[in-house]
Scaffold this motif. Structure first.
Motif, PDB file in Angstrom:
ATOM      1  N   ALA A  44       0.915  -1.321   0.152  1.00 25.19           N
ATOM      2  CA  ALA A  44       0.064  -0.147   0.096  1.00 25.19           C
ATOM      3  C   ALA A  44       0.802   1.259  -0.105  1.00 25.19           C
ATOM      4  CB  ALA A  44      -0.740   0.146   1.086  1.00 25.19           C
ATOM      5  N   LYS A  45       0.445   2.394  -0.726  1.00 27.80           N
ATOM      6  CA  LYS A  45       1.183   3.504  -0.826  1.00 27.80           C
ATOM      7  C   LYS A  45       0.513   4.725  -0.255  1.00 27.80           C
ATOM      8  CE  LYS A  45       3.650   2.040  -4.892  1.00 27.80           C
ATOM      9  NZ  LYS A  45       3.023   0.733  -5.173  1.00 27.80           N
ATOM     10  N   LEU A  46      -0.796   4.483  -0.187  1.00 29.17           N
ATOM     11  CA  LEU A  46      -1.578   5.448   0.673  1.00 29.17           C
ATOM     12  C   LEU A  46      -2.343   5.117   1.979  1.00 29.17           C
ATOM     13  CD1 LEU A  46      -2.817   8.556   0.350  1.00 29.17           C
ATOM     14  CD2 LEU A  46      -4.962   7.410  -0.909  1.00 29.17           C
ATOM     15  N   LYS A  97       2.686  22.350   5.226  1.00 29.64           N
ATOM     16  CA  LYS A  97       3.628  22.230   6.179  1.00 29.64           C
ATOM     17  C   LYS A  97       3.993  20.842   6.443  1.00 29.64           C
ATOM     18  CE  LYS A  97       3.084  24.229  10.231  1.00 29.64           C
ATOM     19  NZ  LYS A  97       2.733  24.669  11.675  1.00 29.64           N
ATOM     20  N   TRP A  98       3.011  19.714   6.228  1.00 26.49           N
ATOM     21  CA  TRP A  98       3.189  18.504   6.553  1.00 26.49           C
ATOM     22  C   TRP A  98       3.443  17.546   5.361  1.00 26.49           C
ATOM     23  CZ3 TRP A  98      -0.932  20.940   9.225  1.00 26.49           C
ATOM     24  CH2 TRP A  98      -0.402  21.410  10.742  1.00 26.49           C
ATOM     25  N   ALA A  99       2.869  18.140   4.138  1.00 26.10           N
ATOM     26  CA  ALA A  99       2.791  17.324   2.877  1.00 26.10           C
ATOM     27  C   ALA A  99       4.122  17.238   2.420  1.00 26.10           C
ATOM     28  CB  ALA A  99       1.916  18.196   1.755  1.00 26.10           C
ATOM     29  N   PRO A 100       4.164  15.961   1.605  1.00 25.37           N
ATOM     30  CA  PRO A 100       3.152  15.051   1.254  1.00 25.37           C
ATOM     31  C   PRO A 100       3.130  13.862   2.266  1.00 25.37           C
ATOM     32  CG  PRO A 100       5.304  14.456   0.068  1.00 25.37           C
ATOM     33  CD  PRO A 100       5.351  15.704   0.984  1.00 25.37           C
ATOM     34  N   GLN A 101       3.852  13.808   3.385  1.00 24.20           N
ATOM     35  CA  GLN A 101       3.908  12.712   4.264  1.00 24.20           C
ATOM     36  C   GLN A 101       2.251  12.712   5.069  1.00 24.20           C
ATOM     37  OE1 GLN A 101       6.740  13.118   7.558  1.00 24.20           O
ATOM     38  NE2 GLN A 101       5.943  10.757   8.372  1.00 24.20           N
ATOM     39  N   TYR A 102       2.167  13.885   5.338  1.00 25.17           N
ATOM     40  CA  TYR A 102       0.648  14.072   6.090  1.00 25.17           C
ATOM     41  C   TYR A 102      -0.170  15.036   5.401  1.00 25.17           C
ATOM     42  CZ  TYR A 102       2.685  11.243   9.860  1.00 25.17           C
ATOM     43  OH  TYR A 102       3.166  10.322  10.797  1.00 25.17           O
ATOM     44  N   TYR A 133      -1.178  12.758  -6.369  1.00 24.23           N
ATOM     45  CA  TYR A 133      -0.193  11.731  -5.715  1.00 24.23           C
ATOM     46  C   TYR A 133      -1.022  10.073  -6.003  1.00 24.23           C
ATOM     47  CZ  TYR A 133       1.756   8.605  -2.146  1.00 24.23           C
ATOM     48  OH  TYR A 133       2.301   7.485  -1.722  1.00 24.23           O
ATOM     49  N   VAL A 134      -2.343  10.308  -5.892  1.00 20.72           N
ATOM     50  CA  VAL A 134      -2.920   9.117  -6.241  1.00 20.72           C
ATOM     51  C   VAL A 134      -3.082   8.360  -7.626  1.00 20.72           C
ATOM     52  CG1 VAL A 134      -5.328   8.026  -6.357  1.00 20.72           C
ATOM     53  CG2 VAL A 134      -4.855   9.256  -4.363  1.00 20.72           C
TER      54      VAL A 134
END
Length: 205
Positions: free
Chosen positions: A33-35, A148-153, A184-185
């Protein structure tokens, strides 16, 4: 290892004495899984069917991702792990908060088995408070600072029909944040083009 862990989670009965409908942990995951999608807790329909996001909120979430159900429910692409894995019961307004036992008990062991997660959607205040240590006090301000958090969160509002007014008041969300997630998807998930939901724009009803 992950399969064994998922079986263990689905058999968890730690909170069962406190759950009005009994324990039925709902989770979806695969090592590829990637997402990751981390929401609040299952509602009654999800509890009965054991299918995550199997409700109107899920319909809107899939529109945000521009995915049909086949792609959304493919664990090889998308992992789904709520803050509370079981239906917590009714409150005076809506459902009770997610049980606090679940995330400390299960989240990190699951994440340790998912090396390919490149983006995690944090849906609602409970997921955001748990994973974002420096977030603002309000959900709106948190979502506004998504870069601030993308792409991790990616902090998101809940896709519930109850939040339709919020979406109308904050059109920047569907204009800026949703396209970033969709890119991203479409770029990172191995998705059959036929399973993309290209015919439905985000629900503004």
């Amino acid at each position: 290892m992950l399969d064994q862990l998922l079986n263990q989670i689905r058999q968890c009965r730690v909170c069962e004495p406190e759950l009005p409908l009994g324990a039925n942990p709902v989770i979806q995951a695969s090592e590829s899984a990637k997402l990751m999608i981390i929401g609040q807790a299952p509602g009654t329909r999800v509890h009965k069917t054991s299918i995550p996001w199997n409700d109107p909120s899920g319909d809107r979430l899939r529109q945000w991702l521009e995915l049909g159900k086949d792609a959304f429910y493919d664990p090889d692409n998308i992992a789904i792990m709520p803050m509370g894995l079981c239906y917590p019961g009714k409150a005076k307004s809506g459902d009770l908060p997610p049980r606090k036992e679940c995330a400390p008990l299960w989240h990190q062991p699951v994440l340790n088995c998912l090396p390919n997660i490149g983006m995690t959607l944090l849906i609602g205040q409970y997921a955001q408070s748990y994973y974002l240590s420096d977030k603002p006090k309000t959900l709106t301000e948190t979502v506004k600072q998504w870069e601030k958090w993308a792409p991790q969160y990616l902090p998101l509002p809940h896709p519930s029909p109850r939040n339709t007014l919020w979406l109308r008041k904050n059109p920047w969300f569907e204009e800026e944040v949703i396209p970033f997630i969709r890119r991203y998807v479409h770029q990172h998930l191995a998705i059959d083009p036929n399973t993309l939901d290209n015919h439905n724009s985000p629900n503004r009803a």
